[in-house]
Write a protein that holds these residues in place. Structure first.
Motif, PDB file in Angstrom:
ATOM      1  N   VAL A   5    -128.378  26.417  70.826  1.00 15.10           N
ATOM      2  CA  VAL A   5    -129.592  25.600  70.930  1.00 15.10           C
ATOM      3  C   VAL A   5    -130.164  25.783  72.329  1.00 15.10           C
ATOM      4  O   VAL A   5    -129.442  25.622  73.328  1.00 15.10           O
ATOM      5  N   THR A  28    -131.793  28.210  67.857  1.00 17.78           N
ATOM      6  CA  THR A  28    -132.848  27.229  67.621  1.00 17.78           C
ATOM      7  C   THR A  28    -133.394  26.778  68.971  1.00 17.78           C
ATOM      8  O   THR A  28    -132.632  26.398  69.861  1.00 17.78           O
ATOM      9  N   LEU A 269    -128.062  18.990  65.732  1.00 15.56           N
ATOM     10  CA  LEU A 269    -127.939  20.434  65.601  1.00 15.56           C
ATOM     11  C   LEU A 269    -126.580  20.860  66.142  1.00 15.56           C
ATOM     12  O   LEU A 269    -126.288  20.643  67.330  1.00 15.56           O
ATOM     13  N   ALA A 271    -123.835  23.237  67.703  1.00 17.60           N
ATOM     14  CA  ALA A 271    -124.002  24.323  68.664  1.00 17.60           C
ATOM     15  C   ALA A 271    -122.689  24.662  69.335  1.00 17.60           C
ATOM     16  O   ALA A 271    -121.916  23.766  69.706  1.00 17.60           O
TER      17      ALA A 271
END
Length: 486
Positions: A5, A28, A269, A271
């Protein structure tokens, strides 16, 4: 597949994301704004569009290297043009100097301004700038400085000392040039690193080499904001996902390192690695996990800020250079005022006239941007009262310099409080200054030693402020992520 990320779609974050996605990582990018760019931003006022970030682009090969990392040609996606002149320098006595390409052509300009003897001194000084650049670039600018041993390079340090790199920038330049106008032409760049020429190290003469010898460039279309737009498109083409209008609120970590990023939407998210490419001082106030602290940020010393006026003009300016520096009659006093947190008595102004960016204004119109250095918010000024005073003074100065009465022109003003609202600590878009104790290894580290997988990019880390250094910081962050997976 390793999940990464990247927090922040500025130049540093995008440079890291492009390389990581091209290397096959699941990337991302989380960006709080609705467009990419970060500090390299954009704004509109009616039919006018302005670049609100850096206006000077040097070392285009650094930018081209980001495209090459993804197998793309920069010239196809983001064609640039070399400015001619790079700068027009206008002095208080009415004289001027155009900084142009080519050693012989530039030496002739110096001869016309300052005489044959000074022209020969300039030629020798130009060679010295090249020597400093060749010694410094691979060893300290284009190199990861997260470990102390990376700073300990005795031969390079000895070479830089012999070349005058550890003298003050002011004394280094004056040891070669005698005309005060040429001294100013090669020391005003100290403002880029947030220091007066008498306090900046001679190693920062490499900035003068980068823009007076290497040249200044500009995108053929779309202004400076075309750069992050092109990098964002490149990242997506390489496989990265961009999430705009979403803010990261917490980097999560466990005993083995980072594990994910919480967003203001409530999402998480996952990661294995996180690259934080936003204002680092603010990131340490809640975004980063326990253990990510850096002693280098305990007493941060910030660069001065600036007052920027963006004008929409109802006319074109014949013969106006893209970049014009207007030097005031006082020199040392302006830097002393900045250091003391006071308004400069006779400020030096950077005027940018991006005539070739025809999409920034209606046909027959143009935009004009004027930058005056100011103290940052740490100076304690009452900006509600000071900003209007400085605006009025600046309008008067511009009229005296021949730009006409701009008081009724459409205008967008950015002062230190506005920079703070845009997310810049201390109200300065120039981050930490580059005093010795905030340079190279002494600048905030590019990786959190106690939180594996947490990396940093952007102007708060080494190499520092400016488009090429920020792009390099992104590359270094990407390389650390890729190295950690081996």
């Amino acid at each position: 597949m390793s999940q990464v990320v990247v927090i922040g779609a500025g130049l540093g974050g995008l440079a890291a994301a492009v390389r990581l996605a091209a290397a096959g990582r699941d990337v991302t990018i989380v960006e709080a704004n609705d467009v990419p760019g970060g500090c390299c931003g954009t704004a509109t006022l009616g039919e006018y569009r302005f670049d609100t970030g850096p206006s000077v682009l040097t070392m285009p090969e650094v930018l081209a290297d980001v495209f090459a990392a993804a197998g793309e040609d920069m010239e196809s996606a983001l064609p640039l043009r070399r400015l001619d002149p790079y700068y027009r320098l206008r002095y208080h006595d009415g004289s001027h100097l155009d900084v142009v390409a080519g050693e012989d052509a530039m030496t002739e300009r110096v001869r016309e301004l300052s005489g044959a003897a000074e022209a020969e001194r300039y030629r020798r000084f130009r060679a010295r700038l090249g020597e400093l650049f060749d010694a410094e670039w691979p060893a300290f600018i284009d190199r990861d400085m997260t470990r102390l041993r990376d700073l300990a390079r005795p031969r390079v340090l000895a070479r830089l000392a012999a070349l005058g790199g550890f003298r003050s920038l002011d004394s280094l330049v004056k040891s070669h040039l005698t005309d005060h106008r040429l001294v100013k032409a090669h020391t005003f760049q100290a403002l880029y690193v947030g220091l007066p020429p008498r306090r900046a190290l001679g190693i920062y003469a490499v900035i003068a080499h980068m823009d007076t010898v290497g040249g200044v460039f500009f995108p053929r279309e779309g202004g400076m904001h075309a750069i992050p737009r092109a990098l964002a498109a490149l990242a997506e083409k390489a496989g990265a996902r961009l999430r705009y209008g979403v803010r990261a609120v917490k980097v999560e970590a466990g005993p083995s390192g980072v594990s994910g990023v919480r967003l203001d939407t409530g999402e998480r998210l996952a990661a294995d690695n996180v690259v934080v490419a936003c204002d680092l001082s603010r990131a340490h106030t809640g975004l980063l996990p326990k253990g990510a602290g850096d002693w280098r940020l305990r007493r941060p010393r910030y660069s001065p800020s600036c007052l920027v006026l963006h004008f929409g003009l109802d006319r074109r300016l014949a013969g106006q250079a893209h970049h014009t520096l207007h030097f005031g009659g006082e020199w040392d006093a302006t830097f002393e005022a900045l250091r003391a947190g006071r308004p400069q008595p006779d400020p030096n102004l950077l005027v940018t006239y991006p005539e070739s960016d025809t999409g920034a204004a209606p046909r027959g119109h143009a935009t004009l941007t004027v930058l005056e250095p100011t103290a940052n918010l740490r100076g304690g000024a009452d900006w509600d009262r000071l900003t209007p005073r400085l605006e009025d003074r600046l309008l008067g100065r511009l009229a005296d310099l021949g730009y006409g009465d701009l008081s009724s022109a459409p205008r967008l003003t950015l002062d230190p409080p506005a920079w703070a609202r845009l997310g810049h600590s201390a109200g300065t878009p120039f981050a930490l200054d580059h005093r010795f104790s905030q340079t190279a290894w002494f600048r905030p580290a590019g990786a959190a030693r106690r939180v594996p997988g947490l990396h940093f990019a952007g102007m708060y880390t080494a190499p520092g402020v400016g488009v090429p250094p920020v792009l390099i910081s992104g590359r270094l962050a990407a390389e650390r992520v890729l190295e950690s997976a081996r």
